[in-house]
Structures are given as C-alpha cells and as structure tokens.
Write an enzyme that holds these catalytic residues in place. Structure first.
Site, PDB file in Angstrom:
ATOM      1  N   ASP A  95      64.449  31.975  43.468  1.00 25.76           N
ATOM      2  CA  ASP A  95      63.882  30.636  43.623  1.00 25.76           C
ATOM      3  C   ASP A  95      63.942  30.258  45.099  1.00 25.76           C
ATOM      4  O   ASP A  95      64.672  30.868  45.892  1.00 25.76           O
ATOM      5  CB  ASP A  95      64.686  29.623  42.785  1.00 25.76           C
ATOM      6  CG  ASP A  95      64.091  29.381  41.408  1.00 25.76           C
ATOM      7  OD1 ASP A  95      62.889  29.068  41.341  1.00 25.76           O
ATOM      8  OD2 ASP A  95      64.822  29.492  40.411  1.00 25.76           O
ATOM      9  N   SER A 115      61.737  24.032  35.472  1.00 24.76           N
ATOM     10  CA  SER A 115      61.034  23.473  36.618  1.00 24.76           C
ATOM     11  C   SER A 115      60.829  21.969  36.427  1.00 24.76           C
ATOM     12  O   SER A 115      61.800  21.225  36.304  1.00 24.76           O
ATOM     13  CB  SER A 115      59.724  24.241  36.838  1.00 24.76           C
ATOM     14  OG  SER A 115      59.204  24.022  38.118  1.00 24.76           O
ATOM     15  N   HIS A 166      61.191  32.364  40.040  1.00 28.97           N
ATOM     16  CA  HIS A 166      60.981  31.092  39.342  1.00 28.97           C
ATOM     17  C   HIS A 166      60.273  31.264  38.000  1.00 28.97           C
ATOM     18  O   HIS A 166      60.437  30.436  37.106  1.00 28.97           O
ATOM     19  CB  HIS A 166      60.147  30.183  40.260  1.00 28.97           C
ATOM     20  CG  HIS A 166      60.010  28.784  39.770  1.00 28.97           C
ATOM     21  ND1 HIS A 166      61.003  27.841  39.910  1.00 28.97           N
ATOM     22  CD2 HIS A 166      58.978  28.147  39.140  1.00 28.97           C
ATOM     23  CE1 HIS A 166      60.604  26.687  39.403  1.00 28.97           C
ATOM     24  NE2 HIS A 166      59.381  26.847  38.924  1.00 28.97           N
TER      25      HIS A 166
END
EC number: 3.5.1.9
Length: 306
Positions: free
Chosen positions: A248, A163, A280
């Site tokens: 995602d 991320s 995610h």
C-alpha cells in the site's frame, strides 16, 4: 503487531507534499508491483465478478434485499449450509473511493467464510456523484441496524471494509444507534487498507466526483473525531484490526498506523497488522482463498469472540 509507541509525526506531513506527490500517494494503483495499474484494476474486477457469481450459484442467499427506501439501499446475504438466526454475521462494505465498486462484484470472501459457518452480508450504498459522504455513512449505519433487527439472535456482527469501505466501517464506531432504535451486537471490526482522515482527498483528483469541502471531509473523518473525543468503546471486548498491505502507499500506511494509535489510546481493543507482499488490491481479492492469512485472521477474530 504492536506499534502503539511508534510515532508517525516525524514523517512528512501530507500538507507539505506537492500536488503531484499527493496525487500519487492517494492513487493505490500507482504502487502495484506485479501488474500494471490497468491490468490490476481489470483483474480486481474479474476476480470479484467471478467470486460473486460462484457464491450466488453455490450458497443459499437472499439477494437485493432493501435495508432502506432509496433505490441503492440494498444488500445480499449469503448463508452457510446450516442456516440459523444464531450465526455470526460478517458485513462487508466495498471500496472504490466512494465513487465506484458494487456489491455485485464484491463477494470475495463468501465461499471460505460460509464454509466455516459464517453468514456474509455484502452491502450496497449510493456512490458519488449520486451519493454524498454524509448519505453513504447514513446508509451504512442503516444497513447494520437492519441486520441486527432482522437477526436479533445473531452471535455477533463483524464489520469489514476495504479502502473507502474501511472508512465507512470505521465511521460505525461513532454511530448514534439510538437514532436507529437498535444497538447492534458488534463484536469486531476489520479495517483493510483504509483512509481515516479524508482531508487530503479534498486536494486530489478523487474529489472531482465527491465534491467534498474541507468541512465535509473533517465531519466524516473518524481519525479526527476519535482524536478529539476519545470515544469510549461500548463493548471493551470488541476487537478492531487495522490492516494494511506491505505495498500500500506510504500515506495509507501512515493513516492506518495513526488510526490504530488513536484507538489504542482511547481504550479500544485494537491491533495493527501489515500483510507481507500484497498490494492494495491483492489484499482483498486473495480473500477468495481459504488458507490466505487474512481469511484465517477473520475466522480467528470471529470464533474466538463468539
């Protein structure tokens, strides 16, 4: 997975989205499929804490090692049973939108990687509001230089981020290593569910702590720099994997594909992977499992290069 010829430009531009839609696109917890957002975030934190405690209890380690002068500039190093300076080093930068997360709950991958002879380094950096994006990028650069200087006989340094951490790892493609007095032996990048163009974040609630201007975002966007400069790889054999989870958000997918395409055009040895049936958060917490597809992908990247 080769998507070099694919075009993302037909997709709706983030600039055409409503404020509400943009907010949703850049809130990964809104897209989880097996748990609610709050339970997912709790589980992510719990798994990270447990994995870190287990790593510290079962692996040789050096903890809270300063790589710079600021209080937040610390890293942890976990070693395989056979300690040696001539090891591959896997360096991990945690996520959390540059404003949460910690090295102290991010040792997900330590047990399966050290079991195969890889040293794992988990890096802390000053998150917002204490740290700015410019400072975080500089700190991550310092941490990589520190690992190279401390272990000059390493068999390769492999940078990985999740991320926001994937963004910080990607910024190392643009680092001025001369300034740090060392050229790290970078052999691979694993960029997991990252953001590579920060400008959309300026227009979301995530920017409340970051306080980024558009200029700050552009200066710290590897996508924009590589599009313009097409920076040539220092080592053409350095493999860059751009990885995204099936669940995602569409914007994370778009950013990952476009970043991969830019790398490909620039002559980097890059590949794009979409991992099936993970969101995610699952994409990173599953690294506690030795048979997980991403764990195996990491090991394959390390041992076919070293």
């Amino acid at each position: 997975m080769d998507v070099a010829g694919a075009s993302c430009r037909s997709e709706a531009s983030w600039k055409e989205m409503s404020k509400e839609e943009l907010e949703t696109q850049y809130t990964p917890s809104s897209w989880v499929i097996r748990r609610g957002a709050e339970e997912t975030l709790r589980t992510y934190s719990q798994i990270g804490n447990e994995a870190t405690k287990r790593a510290q209890a079962t692996r040789g380690s050096l903890l809270h090692i300063p790589y710079g002068h600021r209080e937040g500039e610390r890293l942890d190093i976990y070693f395989p049973e056979e300690e040696s300076e001539a090891l591959p080093f896997f360096v991990f930068f945690h996520g959390g939108y540059w404003q949460s997360g910690s090295k102290d709950s991010s040792a997900f991958m330590v047990s399966p990687l050290t079991a195969k002879g890889v040293a794992v380094v988990v890096v802390a950096y000053d998150i917002a509001p204490k740290g700015t994006l410019d400072q975080m990028v500089d700190q991550v650069t310092q941490s990589v230089a520190f690992v190279q200087k401390r272990y000059p006989c390493n068999e390769g340094i492999y940078l990985c981020g999740h991320s926001a951490g994937a963004h910080l790892a990607a910024m190392m493609l643009l680092a001025n290593w001369t300034k740090h007095g060392v050229t790290p032996n970078l052999k691979g990048f694993l960029l997991i569910s990252g953001i590579y163009d920060l400008e959309p974040i300026v227009h979301t609630s995530q920017n409340a702590a970051l306080l980024m201007s558009v200029e700050d975002a552009q200066r710290n966007s590897p996508q924009r720099h590589l599009e313009v400069a097409l920076t040539q790889p220092v080592d053409p054999a350095c493999h860059i994997l751009v990885i995204v989870g099936q669940h995602d958000t569409p914007e994370y997918h778009r950013q990952s594909r476009e970043f991969y395409q830019t790398l490909h055009r620039g002559g980097w040895k890059a590949s794009f992977e979409e991992l099936d049936d993970v969101d995610h958060f699952e994409i990173i917490w599953n690294l506690t499992q030795k048979d997980y597809v991403l764990t195996q992908m990491i090991l394959k990247t390390i041992f076919q290069e070293s």
